[in-house]
Write a protein that holds these residues in place. Structure first.
Motif, mmCIF file in Angstrom:
data_model
loop_
_atom_site.group_PDB
_atom_site.id
_atom_site.type_symbol
_atom_site.label_atom_id
_atom_site.label_comp_id
_atom_site.label_asym_id
_atom_site.label_seq_id
_atom_site.Cartn_x
_atom_site.Cartn_y
_atom_site.Cartn_z
ATOM 1 N N LYS A 38 0.833 -1.216 0.000
ATOM 2 C CA LYS A 38 0.000 0.000 0.000
ATOM 3 C C LYS A 38 0.863 1.259 0.000
ATOM 4 O O LYS A 38 0.586 2.225 0.716
ATOM 5 C CB LYS A 38 -0.958 -0.004 1.196
ATOM 6 C CG LYS A 38 -1.952 -1.161 1.146
ATOM 7 C CD LYS A 38 -2.893 -1.144 2.323
ATOM 8 C CE LYS A 38 -3.836 -2.336 2.238
ATOM 9 N NZ LYS A 38 -4.640 -2.515 3.440
ATOM 10 N N GLY A 39 1.931 1.232 -0.781
ATOM 11 C CA GLY A 39 2.791 2.396 -0.937
ATOM 12 C C GLY A 39 3.772 2.646 0.195
ATOM 13 O O GLY A 39 4.499 3.633 0.174
ATOM 14 N N VAL A 40 3.810 1.765 1.205
ATOM 15 C CA VAL A 40 4.696 1.952 2.352
ATOM 16 C C VAL A 40 5.805 0.896 2.316
ATOM 17 O O VAL A 40 5.539 -0.272 2.045
ATOM 18 C CB VAL A 40 3.907 1.833 3.685
ATOM 19 C CG1 VAL A 40 4.846 2.006 4.875
ATOM 20 C CG2 VAL A 40 2.782 2.855 3.733
ATOM 21 N N LEU A 41 7.042 1.332 2.593
ATOM 22 C CA LEU A 41 8.159 0.395 2.666
ATOM 23 C C LEU A 41 8.303 -0.130 4.085
ATOM 24 O O LEU A 41 8.183 0.619 5.049
ATOM 25 C CB LEU A 41 9.464 1.092 2.274
ATOM 26 C CG LEU A 41 9.591 1.526 0.818
ATOM 27 C CD1 LEU A 41 10.906 2.268 0.622
ATOM 28 C CD2 LEU A 41 9.502 0.337 -0.107
ATOM 29 N N TYR A 42 8.549 -1.434 4.201
ATOM 30 C CA TYR A 42 8.758 -2.091 5.488
ATOM 31 C C TYR A 42 10.030 -2.916 5.428
ATOM 32 O O TYR A 42 10.519 -3.250 4.357
ATOM 33 C CB TYR A 42 7.608 -3.060 5.801
ATOM 34 C CG TYR A 42 6.254 -2.420 5.942
ATOM 35 C CD1 TYR A 42 5.789 -2.003 7.183
ATOM 36 C CD2 TYR A 42 5.425 -2.269 4.840
ATOM 37 C CE1 TYR A 42 4.534 -1.434 7.324
ATOM 38 C CE2 TYR A 42 4.165 -1.687 4.962
ATOM 39 C CZ TYR A 42 3.727 -1.269 6.211
ATOM 40 O OH TYR A 42 2.489 -0.714 6.338
#
Length: 82
Positions: A38-42
């Motif tokens: 969802k567009g977030v880097l983890y």
């Protein structure tokens, strides 16, 4: 390579990621999967023998650019393993 502050700022990913969300692996600060959901880097720390690592390319971050624009794939050299 990404600087340590940018890397530390990445949120941890707690569950098993779906394969299509994994961008690759990074070994700068221990072995981590890098996941984009969802567009977030983890980041998710994995063991050396993790099944994820057998299917992924190594990932290297270049610190000259903003983190999200600086992902660059690099082949893993098996002789470089610690």
């Amino acid at each position: 390579m990404v600087n340590q502050e940018d890397f530390i700022a990445l949120p941890k990913y707690e569950k098993d990621p779906k394969k299509e969300h994994i961008l690759g692996q990074m070994e700068q600060f221990g072995i981590h999967l890098i996941i984009k959901e969802k567009g977030v880097l983890y980041k998710k720390r994995v063991e050396h023998g993790s099944h994820f690592l057998k299917e992924l390319q190594k990932l290297e971050l270049l610190s000259e650019e903003p983190v999200i624009k600086s992902w660059q794939y690099q082949d893993v050299d098996p002789t470089r393993r610690d």
